[in-house]
Design an enzyme around this catalytic site. Structure first.
Site, PDB file in Angstrom:
ATOM      1  N   CYS A   1      -4.154   3.583   7.960  1.00  0.00           N
ATOM      2  CA  CYS A   1      -3.148   3.603   8.473  1.00  0.00           C
ATOM      3  C   CYS A   1      -1.559   3.948   7.912  1.00  0.00           C
ATOM      4  CB  CYS A   1      -2.596   1.879   7.591  1.00  0.00           C
ATOM      5  SG  CYS A   1      -0.986   1.099   8.833  1.00  0.00           S
TER       6      CYS A   1
ATOM      7  N   HIS B   1       5.435   3.703   0.774  1.00  0.00           N
ATOM      8  CA  HIS B   1       5.449   3.247   1.717  1.00  0.00           C
ATOM      9  C   HIS B   1       6.195   2.725   3.211  1.00  0.00           C
ATOM     10  CE1 HIS B   1       3.811  -0.129   1.648  1.00  0.00           C
ATOM     11  NE2 HIS B   1       3.126  -0.216   3.324  1.00  0.00           N
TER      12      HIS B   1
ATOM     13  N   ALA C   1       9.747   0.377   2.995  1.00  0.00           N
ATOM     14  CA  ALA C   1      11.155  -0.777   1.748  1.00  0.00           C
ATOM     15  C   ALA C   1       9.848  -1.748   1.138  1.00  0.00           C
ATOM     16  CB  ALA C   1      11.677  -1.652   3.319  1.00  0.00           C
TER      17      ALA C   1
END
Length: 368
Positions: A71, A286, A288
């Protein structure tokens, strides 16, 4: 056993979720884990803290990578001047993108060095959870010299894609879990090399998936686009003679990184400062990071808002999300302040900002 060393990258550890810190500490006690880093977006996951990196001298831990192997985020600069981007027209045209891609999946897979038929039904689809595609504009050029040197255009429409390996990564983790549970494996053993080979295929599939997603979105709007970066934030890679596991952590040793806020906040294009990278296991936030769990977000927000109200953001952006639960779970209010995350990384000497991007149209899922 005292456990691994833990470093938290944050100017105020009091902002961190105690459950996430506890999960991080539990992972640090695993035999074979030597170093652990919690990043500013650290938040609790399903037993494993997200927004973290873990280093082992000789072991791979599939459950630390999780199900969505590979991902990550891709960022494309389109050939359309942002002044010509029409929200109403774009919103009408972005249909059929949850359906299987009608392109030549076997050719695309072969071109990426993957076996024909591998996950082809899902190829080019975003998936659920926090995955999305988002059209953006440059809000502010922070470092003009660097921005210009990279050849970027401040007046262009940009596209960011967040997705991963879909069911392929889940199948790999499921197969491991059925056989070995949450156990680790020495990387050099048959079990370790078998997992790593499957993992690498899932990472390559995820990169291809983001590329096909971007292609599909641009074709709907008649755009051409050039990919400027693609980063993976769920993976295990060889590092300093051992194995670096990133769980929701962007690499700081692969070039430019885009760090997204929520769909109602800015994203940031940054450049890692490699000289300081070792302090954070060459990893960055990666995104918030979640402030509320999915259930909490739904429970809090469904009492205050109608779904239609969350289809518009405070920054003037629009959201396409026809999953009535997901629109609450992924609302901007459920996420931390991306500005604080970026500030923590800057104060730690890990990044320099290049530009911020404003969300214009965020796409998650559409029924028709």
């Amino acid at each position: 056993m005292t456990g691994a060393s833990i470093r938290i990258i944050s100017s105020d550890i009091g902002r961190m979720d105690p459950l996430a810190l506890d999960q991080l500490a539990q992972t640090a006690r695993l035999e074979g884990i030597d170093r652990v880093v919690g990043l500013p977006d650290l938040h609790a996951g399903r037993g494993i803290a997200v927004g973290a990196a873990f280093w082992s001298p000789d072991m791979v831990f599939p459950h630390l990578v999780g199900s969505d192997i590979g991902c990550g985020m891709g960022l494309w600069e389109t050939d359309l001047p942002v002044r010509k981007f029409k929200l109403d027209a774009a919103e009408r045209k972005l249909r059929g993108l949850d359906e299987p891609w009608d392109g030549d999946a076997d050719a695309a897979l072969s071109g990426a060095g993957l076996a024909p038929g591998l996950g082809d039904a899902a190829l080019g689809t975003i998936g659920g959870g926090n995955h999305f595609a988002e059209f953006q504009r440059i809000e502010q050029v922070i470092d003009g010299d660097r921005f210009d040197a990279l050849g970027f255009r401040a007046d262009a429409l940009w596209l960011m894609v967040h997705s991963g390996s879909r069911g392929l990564g889940q199948a790999i983790l499921d197969a491991w879990t059925r056989r070995d549970g949450s156990a680790a494996a020495e990387a050099a053993t048959e079990a370790g090399t078998t997992y790593l080979a499957a993992h690498d295929h899932a990472v390559a599939w995820a990169v291809l998936n983001r590329d096909v997603i971007a292609r599909r979105f641009c074709e709907k709007l008649g755009l051409a686009a050039e990919r400027k970066l693609d980063i993976c934030h769920n993976s295990v890679t060889a590092h300093e003679g051992g194995w670096l596991h990133r769980k929701g952590a962007a690499p700081a040793d692969k070039g430019l990184v885009v760090i997204p806020g929520s769909r109602g906040d800015f994203s940031y294009l940054v450049e890692p400062i490699v000289d300081r990278g070792a302090e954070a296991l060459y990893s960055l936030a990666h995104g918030a990071g979640r402030k509320w769990s999915r259930n909490d977000a739904h429970g809090r927000l469904s009492k205050r808002f109608r779904p239609a109200e969350l289809e518009r953001t405070a920054l003037g952006g629009r959201v396409i999300c026809e999953d009535r639960r997901l629109i609450f779970e992924e609302a901007p209010q459920a996420y931390k302040d991306i500005g604080l995350v970026i500030r923590d990384l800057e104060e730690a000497g890990l990044i320099r900002g290049i530009a911020s991007l404003r969300p214009l149209l965020s796409y998650k899922t559409r029924r028709t």
